[in-house]
Design an enzyme around this catalytic site. Structure first.
Site, PDB file in Angstrom:
ATOM      1  CB  SER A 208      -0.941   0.007   1.211  1.00  0.00           C
ATOM      2  OG  SER A 208      -0.207   0.062   2.429  1.00  0.00           O
ATOM      3  NE  ARG A 212      -2.636   5.434   0.399  1.00  0.00           N
ATOM      4  CZ  ARG A 212      -2.306   4.410   1.166  1.00  0.00           C
ATOM      5  NH1 ARG A 212      -1.030   4.203   1.479  1.00  0.00           N
ATOM      6  NH2 ARG A 212      -3.213   3.579   1.617  1.00  0.00           N
ATOM      7  CG  ASN A 216      -2.164   9.441  -5.370  1.00  0.00           C
ATOM      8  OD1 ASN A 216      -3.188  10.089  -5.547  1.00  0.00           O
ATOM      9  ND2 ASN A 216      -2.137   8.347  -4.618  1.00  0.00           N
TER      10      ASN A 216
END
Length: 286
Positions: A208, A212, A216
């Site tokens: 994660s 993440r 982004n």
């Protein structure tokens, strides 16, 4: 490699390709295409990611150490005020999320936040400006944003994961750590299910963290590329050069201002989750 005259697809691929290099038969060689980079195999490395990460990391260390050496209580400089504000912000974040006692956590949190923020900030540099510097040097591909390279984000996440494992075993002992994986949450009779659930929970932490941040920043870079392409496509219409330039500036500036929030937020999230994961590693279950 010049980006002029490229198709839309080729333009996007060009700006998304890293400067991938490897040592082949005793010679240092860099790929000139995505196919050549893929053929280099596992031991190839992205030279642009390494160089930019190192430069930004050293820049952070130099600026903060210089302020620390020249600190003044009577007449603090603007840079000193800024550094003190950052340190106080990180300190309050650590105090609010970390309940254990570990002198490593606060400096680690500061390093993570500042380093990732600087790497993310490179996304605000216009993509075609990089080519103006690298192409005269014979470098066809160069990505300026390390966090858009999954190798960088996964590498940082693995570093955090190893720290979590280390402190979990140090604080709880090997038996306590293994017991936490095998006896939670359903006790000794739920061993296979416990191991599966806790194992997935453990592995999900670095995954994660890495995905993440990468997702982004990669999306943000893609939007900047699309804005650049949009400006180029408008040339074929009967817009005046002034209108064309103004429109592209407004789009780029608007997204850049919004992207500053994303840049800061992603650095903060990575830092906060690192603190939380280390706090969980210091908590003993009874």
């Amino acid at each position: 490699m010049s980006t002029e005259g490229l198709t839309t697809s080729a333009y996007i691929k060009h700006h998304l390709q890293n400067l991938t290099c490897s040592i082949q038969e005793g010679h240092f060689h860099c790929a000139h295409s995505a196919e050549e980079a893929k053929a280099m195999g596992f031991w190839a490395f992205n030279m642009d990611t390494i160089l930019v990460s190192l430069v930004l990391g050293l820049t952070f260390l130099f600026l903060f150490s210089r302020v620390a050496k020249n600190i003044s209580a009577d007449a603090p400089s603007g840079m000193q005020n800024f550094v003190e504000w950052v340190v106080e912000f990180i300190d309050s974040s650590v105090r609010g999320s970390f309940s254990g006692r570990n002198a490593l956590v606060a400096p680690l949190a500061l390093s993570i936040f500042a380093w990732i923020f600087l790497m993310n900030l490179m996304d605000l540099v216009p993509i075609d400006y990089v080519s103006l510097i690298t192409q005269p040097m014979g470098i066809g591909h160069f990505k300026l944003v390390p966090t858009t390279d999954p190798n960088a984000t996964i590498g940082m996440a693995i570093g955090v994961f190893l720290l979590v494992l280390f402190f979990s075993i140090k604080v709880k002992g090997l038996g306590g750590f293994v017991g936490e994986l095998t006896l939670q949450p359903f006790g000794k009779f739920g061993l296979p299910v416990n191991l599966f659930l806790e194992g997935v929970n453990l592995i999900a932490k670095p995954v994660s963290l890495a995905l993440r941040l990468f997702g982004n920043m990669y999306a943000g870079e893609m939007i900047f590329i699309l804005i650049a392409l949009m400006g180029a496509s408008w040339v074929s219409f009967s817009f005046s050069s002034t209108l064309l330039f103004s429109s592209q500036i407004i789009l780029s500036l608007g997204w850049a201002i919004f992207h500053i929030l994303i840049v800061t937020l992603q650095a903060f999230i990575f830092m906060t989750l690192t603190i939380v994961y280390l706090d969980m590693a210091h908590q003993e279950h009874h």
